[in-house]
Structure formats: structure tokens, C-alpha cells
Design a protein around this motif. Structure first.
Motif, PDB file in Angstrom:
ATOM      1  N   ALA A  60       0.684  -1.190  -0.243  1.00  0.00           N
ATOM      2  CA  ALA A  60       0.277  -0.085  -0.186  1.00  0.00           C
ATOM      3  C   ALA A  60       0.985   1.627   0.043  1.00  0.00           C
ATOM      4  O   ALA A  60       2.069   1.504   0.702  1.00  0.00           O
ATOM      5  CB  ALA A  60      -0.786  -0.092   1.163  1.00  0.00           C
ATOM      6  N   LYS A  61       0.276   2.731  -0.355  1.00  0.00           N
ATOM      7  CA  LYS A  61       1.103   3.763  -0.173  1.00  0.00           C
ATOM      8  C   LYS A  61       0.305   4.701   0.964  1.00  0.00           C
ATOM      9  O   LYS A  61      -0.847   4.560   0.420  1.00  0.00           O
ATOM     10  CB  LYS A  61       0.953   4.232  -1.612  1.00  0.00           C
ATOM     11  CG  LYS A  61       2.465   3.283  -2.830  1.00  0.00           C
ATOM     12  CD  LYS A  61       1.982   4.613  -4.263  1.00  0.00           C
ATOM     13  CE  LYS A  61       3.077   3.393  -5.012  1.00  0.00           C
ATOM     14  NZ  LYS A  61       2.981   4.149  -6.143  1.00  0.00           N
ATOM     15  N   LEU A  62       1.206   4.932   1.403  1.00  0.00           N
ATOM     16  CA  LEU A  62       0.677   6.205   2.442  1.00  0.00           C
ATOM     17  C   LEU A  62       0.801   7.770   1.866  1.00  0.00           C
ATOM     18  O   LEU A  62       2.111   8.123   1.086  1.00  0.00           O
ATOM     19  CB  LEU A  62       1.165   6.264   3.982  1.00  0.00           C
ATOM     20  CG  LEU A  62       1.082   4.518   4.246  1.00  0.00           C
ATOM     21  CD1 LEU A  62       1.477   4.570   5.943  1.00  0.00           C
ATOM     22  CD2 LEU A  62      -0.946   4.329   4.883  1.00  0.00           C
ATOM     23  N   GLY A  63       0.491   8.665   2.357  1.00  0.00           N
ATOM     24  CA  GLY A  63       0.562  10.229   2.220  1.00  0.00           C
ATOM     25  C   GLY A  63      -0.011  10.409   0.578  1.00  0.00           C
ATOM     26  O   GLY A  63       0.291   9.484  -0.625  1.00  0.00           O
ATOM     27  N   ARG A  64      -0.434  11.604   0.559  1.00  0.00           N
ATOM     28  CA  ARG A  64      -0.341  12.148  -1.163  1.00  0.00           C
ATOM     29  C   ARG A  64       0.777  12.906  -1.421  1.00  0.00           C
ATOM     30  O   ARG A  64       0.603  13.118  -2.366  1.00  0.00           O
ATOM     31  CB  ARG A  64      -1.900  13.092  -0.790  1.00  0.00           C
ATOM     32  CG  ARG A  64      -3.408  12.118   0.293  1.00  0.00           C
ATOM     33  CD  ARG A  64      -4.142  12.966   0.183  1.00  0.00           C
ATOM     34  NE  ARG A  64      -4.922  12.242   0.846  1.00  0.00           N
ATOM     35  CZ  ARG A  64      -6.115  12.123   0.111  1.00  0.00           C
ATOM     36  NH1 ARG A  64      -7.229  13.255  -0.760  1.00  0.00           N
ATOM     37  NH2 ARG A  64      -7.352  11.145   0.996  1.00  0.00           N
ATOM     38  N   VAL A  65       1.206  13.866  -0.326  1.00  0.00           N
ATOM     39  CA  VAL A  65       2.254  14.427  -0.877  1.00  0.00           C
ATOM     40  C   VAL A  65       3.376  14.016  -1.275  1.00  0.00           C
ATOM     41  O   VAL A  65       3.709  13.833  -2.333  1.00  0.00           O
ATOM     42  CB  VAL A  65       2.743  15.605   0.344  1.00  0.00           C
ATOM     43  CG1 VAL A  65       3.734  16.626  -0.798  1.00  0.00           C
ATOM     44  CG2 VAL A  65       1.285  16.903   0.531  1.00  0.00           C
ATOM     45  N   VAL A  66       3.872  13.657  -0.447  1.00  0.00           N
ATOM     46  CA  VAL A  66       5.144  12.229  -0.165  1.00  0.00           C
ATOM     47  C   VAL A  66       4.706  10.922  -0.308  1.00  0.00           C
ATOM     48  O   VAL A  66       4.921  10.315   1.202  1.00  0.00           O
ATOM     49  CB  VAL A  66       6.238  12.906   0.389  1.00  0.00           C
ATOM     50  CG1 VAL A  66       7.608  11.721   0.538  1.00  0.00           C
ATOM     51  CG2 VAL A  66       6.655  14.424   0.309  1.00  0.00           C
ATOM     52  N   PRO A  67       4.668  10.012  -0.882  1.00  0.00           N
ATOM     53  CA  PRO A  67       3.874   8.946  -1.169  1.00  0.00           C
ATOM     54  C   PRO A  67       5.221   7.999  -0.751  1.00  0.00           C
ATOM     55  O   PRO A  67       5.903   7.816  -0.811  1.00  0.00           O
ATOM     56  CB  PRO A  67       2.890   8.339  -2.520  1.00  0.00           C
ATOM     57  CG  PRO A  67       3.312   9.381  -3.650  1.00  0.00           C
ATOM     58  CD  PRO A  67       4.440  10.483  -2.503  1.00  0.00           C
ATOM     59  N   ILE A  68       4.588   7.421   0.610  1.00  0.00           N
ATOM     60  CA  ILE A  68       5.491   5.897   0.544  1.00  0.00           C
ATOM     61  C   ILE A  68       5.030   4.972   0.815  1.00  0.00           C
ATOM     62  O   ILE A  68       3.325   4.189   0.567  1.00  0.00           O
ATOM     63  CB  ILE A  68       5.672   6.536   2.722  1.00  0.00           C
ATOM     64  CG1 ILE A  68       6.462   7.712   2.745  1.00  0.00           C
ATOM     65  CG2 ILE A  68       6.917   5.603   3.472  1.00  0.00           C
ATOM     66  CD1 ILE A  68       6.186   7.977   4.277  1.00  0.00           C
ATOM     67  N   GLU A  69       5.728   3.997   0.312  1.00  0.00           N
ATOM     68  CA  GLU A  69       5.715   2.643  -0.131  1.00  0.00           C
ATOM     69  C   GLU A  69       5.656   1.633   0.845  1.00  0.00           C
ATOM     70  O   GLU A  69       6.874   1.088   1.637  1.00  0.00           O
ATOM     71  CB  GLU A  69       5.727   1.955  -1.256  1.00  0.00           C
ATOM     72  CG  GLU A  69       4.689   0.750  -1.720  1.00  0.00           C
ATOM     73  CD  GLU A  69       5.872   0.387  -2.815  1.00  0.00           C
ATOM     74  OE1 GLU A  69       4.978   0.353  -4.006  1.00  0.00           O
ATOM     75  OE2 GLU A  69       6.826  -0.402  -2.400  1.00  0.00           O
ATOM     76  N   ILE A  70       4.888   0.823   1.725  1.00  0.00           N
ATOM     77  CA  ILE A  70       4.791  -0.053   2.624  1.00  0.00           C
ATOM     78  C   ILE A  70       4.710  -1.393   2.431  1.00  0.00           C
ATOM     79  O   ILE A  70       2.946  -1.257   1.475  1.00  0.00           O
ATOM     80  CB  ILE A  70       4.161   0.364   3.945  1.00  0.00           C
ATOM     81  CG1 ILE A  70       2.523   0.441   4.122  1.00  0.00           C
ATOM     82  CG2 ILE A  70       4.324   1.617   4.534  1.00  0.00           C
ATOM     83  CD1 ILE A  70       1.231   0.778   4.610  1.00  0.00           C
ATOM     84  N   VAL A  71       5.166  -2.683   3.107  1.00  0.00           N
ATOM     85  CA  VAL A  71       4.409  -4.312   2.742  1.00  0.00           C
ATOM     86  C   VAL A  71       4.319  -4.198   4.084  1.00  0.00           C
ATOM     87  O   VAL A  71       4.874  -3.979   4.538  1.00  0.00           O
ATOM     88  CB  VAL A  71       5.420  -4.771   1.772  1.00  0.00           C
ATOM     89  CG1 VAL A  71       5.270  -6.081   2.040  1.00  0.00           C
ATOM     90  CG2 VAL A  71       5.763  -3.980   0.360  1.00  0.00           C
ATOM     91  N   LEU A  72       3.023  -4.885   3.856  1.00  0.00           N
ATOM     92  CA  LEU A  72       2.685  -5.529   5.726  1.00  0.00           C
ATOM     93  C   LEU A  72       1.941  -7.325   5.287  1.00  0.00           C
ATOM     94  O   LEU A  72       1.383  -6.896   4.019  1.00  0.00           O
ATOM     95  CB  LEU A  72       1.638  -4.409   5.840  1.00  0.00           C
ATOM     96  CG  LEU A  72       1.807  -3.763   6.389  1.00  0.00           C
ATOM     97  CD1 LEU A  72       0.257  -2.514   6.342  1.00  0.00           C
ATOM     98  CD2 LEU A  72       2.481  -3.141   7.570  1.00  0.00           C
TER      99      LEU A  72
END
Length: 75
Positions: free
Chosen positions: A53-65
Motif C-alpha cells: 500500500a501507499k501512504l501519504g499524498r504529498v510524499v507517498p511512502i510504500e509499505i508492505v505488511l
């Protein structure tokens, strides 16, 4: 008199590779994609899925859970 049948726990829906899902991450609802089915684990057979998934709108951070299937909802 009929004997009542005991029913086992209700299995959560299974998700497929590439399917979009939604889940709660800290304080926000996040959507992502299933990238792996880890299978049933442990004594109770909890179904785990790996989600990207991607978090944040200005600077998207990709996470894997890795999340249990009962915490995921189809998007």
C-alpha cells in the motif's frame, strides 16, 4: 428433540493475488493490493496475506505488511 449441530468458526473470505483490499492502518483507512498469499499459519489456521500500500499524498511512502484475512475488506 433434535441435537444441535456445532458449527466451526466462520472462515473469512479468501483474497486473490492482485485483488484490491482496504484495511485500518493506525488511524486511517488504507487501500492496497494483495501481493502474496502466505497460507494458513498457526494452530487456528489464520490466513495471512502480504499487502502493498501507499501512504501519504504529498510524499507517498510504500509499505508492505502481512495482515490476517479477517482484517481485510474487499475494495
Amino acid at each position: 428433540m433434535r441435537a444441535s449441530r456445532k458449527r466451526g468458526p466462520v472462515k473469512p473470505p479468501t483474497f486473490r493475488f492482485g485483488q484490491r483490499v482496504r484495511f485500518q492502518y493506525v488511524t486511517q483507512r488504507v487501500s492496497g493490493r494483495i501481493i502474496e498469499d502466505c497460507g494458513p499459519l498457526g494452530v487456528g489456521g489464520v490466513q495471512l496475506h502480504t499487502v502493498r500500500a501507499k501512504l501519504g499524498r504529498v510524499v507517498p511512502i510504500e509499505i508492505v505488511l502481512e495482515l490476517p484475512a479477517d482484517k481485510l475488506h474487499a475494495a
